[in-house]
Design a protein around this motif. Sequence first.
Motif, mmCIF file in Angstrom:
data_model
loop_
_atom_site.group_PDB
_atom_site.id
_atom_site.type_symbol
_atom_site.label_atom_id
_atom_site.label_comp_id
_atom_site.label_asym_id
_atom_site.label_seq_id
_atom_site.Cartn_x
_atom_site.Cartn_y
_atom_site.Cartn_z
ATOM 1 N N ASN A 297 0.870 -1.183 0.000
ATOM 2 C CA ASN A 297 0.000 0.000 0.000
ATOM 3 C C ASN A 297 0.903 1.228 0.000
ATOM 4 O O ASN A 297 1.530 1.549 1.004
ATOM 5 C CB ASN A 297 -0.900 -0.014 1.234
ATOM 6 N N CYS A 298 0.957 1.934 -1.131
ATOM 7 C CA CYS A 298 1.890 3.054 -1.264
ATOM 8 C C CYS A 298 1.319 4.385 -0.793
ATOM 9 O O CYS A 298 2.022 5.400 -0.857
ATOM 10 C CB CYS A 298 2.347 3.176 -2.715
ATOM 11 N N HIS A 299 0.060 4.392 -0.334
ATOM 12 C CA HIS A 299 -0.482 5.650 0.183
ATOM 13 C C HIS A 299 -1.634 5.380 1.130
ATOM 14 O O HIS A 299 -2.692 4.889 0.731
ATOM 15 C CB HIS A 299 -0.958 6.565 -0.943
ATOM 16 N N CYS A 300 -1.420 5.730 2.393
ATOM 17 C CA CYS A 300 -2.424 5.514 3.424
ATOM 18 C C CYS A 300 -2.317 6.632 4.452
ATOM 19 O O CYS A 300 -1.277 7.274 4.572
ATOM 20 C CB CYS A 300 -2.190 4.150 4.077
ATOM 21 N N HIS A 301 -3.421 6.889 5.168
ATOM 22 C CA HIS A 301 -3.420 7.820 6.305
ATOM 23 C C HIS A 301 -4.031 7.075 7.488
ATOM 24 O O HIS A 301 -5.213 7.233 7.799
ATOM 25 C CB HIS A 301 -4.271 9.061 6.029
ATOM 26 N N LEU A 302 -3.247 6.257 8.158
ATOM 27 C CA LEU A 302 -3.768 5.434 9.243
ATOM 28 C C LEU A 302 -4.385 6.283 10.353
ATOM 29 O O LEU A 302 -5.399 5.907 10.951
ATOM 30 C CB LEU A 302 -2.642 4.566 9.799
ATOM 31 N N GLU A 303 -3.792 7.438 10.620
ATOM 32 C CA GLU A 303 -4.258 8.244 11.746
ATOM 33 C C GLU A 303 -5.595 8.941 11.486
ATOM 34 O O GLU A 303 -6.134 9.582 12.381
ATOM 35 C CB GLU A 303 -3.198 9.268 12.151
ATOM 36 N N LEU B 243 10.455 18.354 12.144
ATOM 37 C CA LEU B 243 11.748 17.821 12.584
ATOM 38 C C LEU B 243 11.648 17.220 13.980
ATOM 39 O O LEU B 243 12.322 16.221 14.282
ATOM 40 C CB LEU B 243 12.805 18.927 12.542
ATOM 41 N N GLN B 244 10.806 17.795 14.828
ATOM 42 C CA GLN B 244 10.565 17.205 16.136
ATOM 43 C C GLN B 244 9.863 15.853 15.991
ATOM 44 O O GLN B 244 10.191 14.878 16.689
ATOM 45 C CB GLN B 244 9.705 18.148 16.996
ATOM 46 N N LEU B 245 8.901 15.766 15.070
ATOM 47 C CA LEU B 245 8.222 14.498 14.810
ATOM 48 C C LEU B 245 9.206 13.463 14.273
ATOM 49 O O LEU B 245 9.138 12.282 14.639
ATOM 50 C CB LEU B 245 7.084 14.730 13.812
ATOM 51 N N ALA B 246 10.134 13.904 13.427
ATOM 52 C CA ALA B 246 11.164 13.005 12.904
ATOM 53 C C ALA B 246 12.045 12.470 14.023
ATOM 54 O O ALA B 246 12.427 11.293 14.022
ATOM 55 C CB ALA B 246 12.009 13.726 11.857
ATOM 56 N N THR C 37 1.100 13.419 13.037
ATOM 57 C CA THR C 37 1.334 13.320 14.472
ATOM 58 C C THR C 37 2.057 12.000 14.762
ATOM 59 O O THR C 37 2.253 11.170 13.869
ATOM 60 C CB THR C 37 0.007 13.340 15.258
ATOM 61 N N ARG C 38 2.371 11.778 16.027
ATOM 62 C CA ARG C 38 3.018 10.545 16.458
ATOM 63 C C ARG C 38 2.004 9.474 16.850
ATOM 64 O O ARG C 38 2.368 8.390 17.307
ATOM 65 C CB ARG C 38 3.904 10.838 17.672
ATOM 66 N N MET C 39 0.729 9.755 16.661
ATOM 67 C CA MET C 39 -0.341 8.944 17.227
ATOM 68 C C MET C 39 -0.258 7.460 16.853
ATOM 69 O O MET C 39 -0.580 6.592 17.653
ATOM 70 C CB MET C 39 -1.684 9.533 16.800
ATOM 71 N N THR C 40 0.187 7.152 15.641
ATOM 72 C CA THR C 40 0.198 5.753 15.195
ATOM 73 C C THR C 40 1.525 5.048 15.422
ATOM 74 O O THR C 40 1.662 3.878 15.053
ATOM 75 C CB THR C 40 -0.144 5.685 13.697
ATOM 76 N N SER D 159 6.906 5.645 7.470
ATOM 77 C CA SER D 159 6.109 6.815 7.831
ATOM 78 C C SER D 159 6.563 8.016 7.015
ATOM 79 O O SER D 159 7.750 8.355 7.002
ATOM 80 C CB SER D 159 6.249 7.115 9.327
ATOM 81 N N LEU D 160 5.617 8.631 6.332
ATOM 82 C CA LEU D 160 5.892 9.834 5.547
ATOM 83 C C LEU D 160 5.366 11.020 6.345
ATOM 84 O O LEU D 160 4.152 11.229 6.450
ATOM 85 C CB LEU D 160 5.231 9.736 4.176
ATOM 86 N N LEU D 161 6.285 11.758 6.948
ATOM 87 C CA LEU D 161 5.937 12.859 7.851
ATOM 88 C C LEU D 161 5.640 14.089 7.014
ATOM 89 O O LEU D 161 6.521 14.661 6.389
ATOM 90 C CB LEU D 161 7.090 13.115 8.830
ATOM 91 N N GLU D 162 4.387 14.496 7.036
ATOM 92 C CA GLU D 162 3.885 15.445 6.047
ATOM 93 C C GLU D 162 3.945 16.890 6.541
ATOM 94 O O GLU D 162 3.618 17.182 7.687
ATOM 95 C CB GLU D 162 2.435 15.075 5.728
ATOM 96 N N VAL D 163 4.319 17.774 5.616
ATOM 97 C CA VAL D 163 4.432 19.201 5.895
ATOM 98 C C VAL D 163 3.474 19.968 4.989
ATOM 99 O O VAL D 163 3.356 19.660 3.801
ATOM 100 C CB VAL D 163 5.866 19.714 5.635
#
Length: 391
Positions: free
Chosen positions: A59-65, A158-161, A122-125, A138-142
């Motif tokens: 699955n190349c694109h998902c938003h689990l949160e 960067l904090q999420l990273a 977020t870090r939720m997942t 995880s693709l951390l989105e801006v």
Amino acid sequence: MKHFSAQYIFTNEGPPLKRGIVSVKNDGTIAAVVDSGGNLSERGSAEFHNGIIIPGFVNCHCHLELSHMKGNSAPGSGLAEFLKNFRTKRENGNETMLFSAAEADREMYAGGVVLCADICNTRMTFDIKKKSRIKYISLLEVFGLQPEKAGRRMAEVLQLASIARDYNLPYSIVPHAAYSISLTLFRLLKEATANNKVTSIHFMETEAEKSFLKYYDGPLMESYRESELLPETREIVSDHAEAVLEEITPSGNLILVHNTFADRTTIRKVRERENLYWCLCPRANLYIEDHVPPVDLLTGEGCRIVTGTDSLASNGSLDILAELKVLQAHFPEVQLAELVRWATLNGAAALRQEHTFGSIRRGKKPGLLLLQDIDLQNMRLLPESRVRRLA
């Protein structure tokens, strides 16, 4: 050690094997692949199944949160209205966020997914991913249109990273979409992602994107204005090709997600960039825009296609097989083996994980799925076609 056989095996390493045999170690590693020539007497102990054995889905694109947002938006309302609704309702149901995401992870695994690129704000997942039987990237989105807030947006991601690193989770920092990022933020992001292995961006999901970028008007403009997110000064790319070729890191692979309104001119321009993959999430596109991507155009232009599900905010389930059924229904000329390749080997290559996933080959650990209730004579999926895990 277990041995599996079926009417056909799609290894993605050559032509389908008729009644071939796959031997799998207890840890899921492929020990051997045998072309029996259709004669199973070579391995009488093999479990024979009626259907087609394939590698596990990617699955190349998902938003689990966003799993808690299922059913919160009316279908067919268009992306601008969907985004406005999303901004006002995202925090609704906070108490069910973790439960919904965990349940979605379990359902995705049961549906055959072994590898997933998941968008995070977020870090939720992170705890869910750490324990999951699916491998996540995880693709951390801006995102952010206000140039004066670009520095703060970068500090937040960067904090999420840093948290993702603490969890030892693989990640990339990625832009949201060409229409949602100021040039200032794009350039900070490009500098910070100079060594990305994988980047993705929501791409040409609605016709309204073009008018917003070119003329600074249309439904997206109204959506931003109503939400009081429109900056005082216009500072955005002029079109999608500019975003891809000038503002996104050239490092690694780039996955363009949705492509619902991709046109030949843009396709040919952006192909100047190497390592492009085109991710299709047709059920989400039908849900939001009542439109499917131009698969015939993409294949005719030689684009490398992968598949995704988007989120439960825009889809009834995170089911890759259901996405393939929709693609087959709208584009019957695409062969089943090609659809499977999009959802397996192409996805693994896009995420730089083809050394483990995507094809059935000795030494790899791709997961084994059985496609059942298939029209084997015409090699087509049926409405009742289903998938189950073998290994």
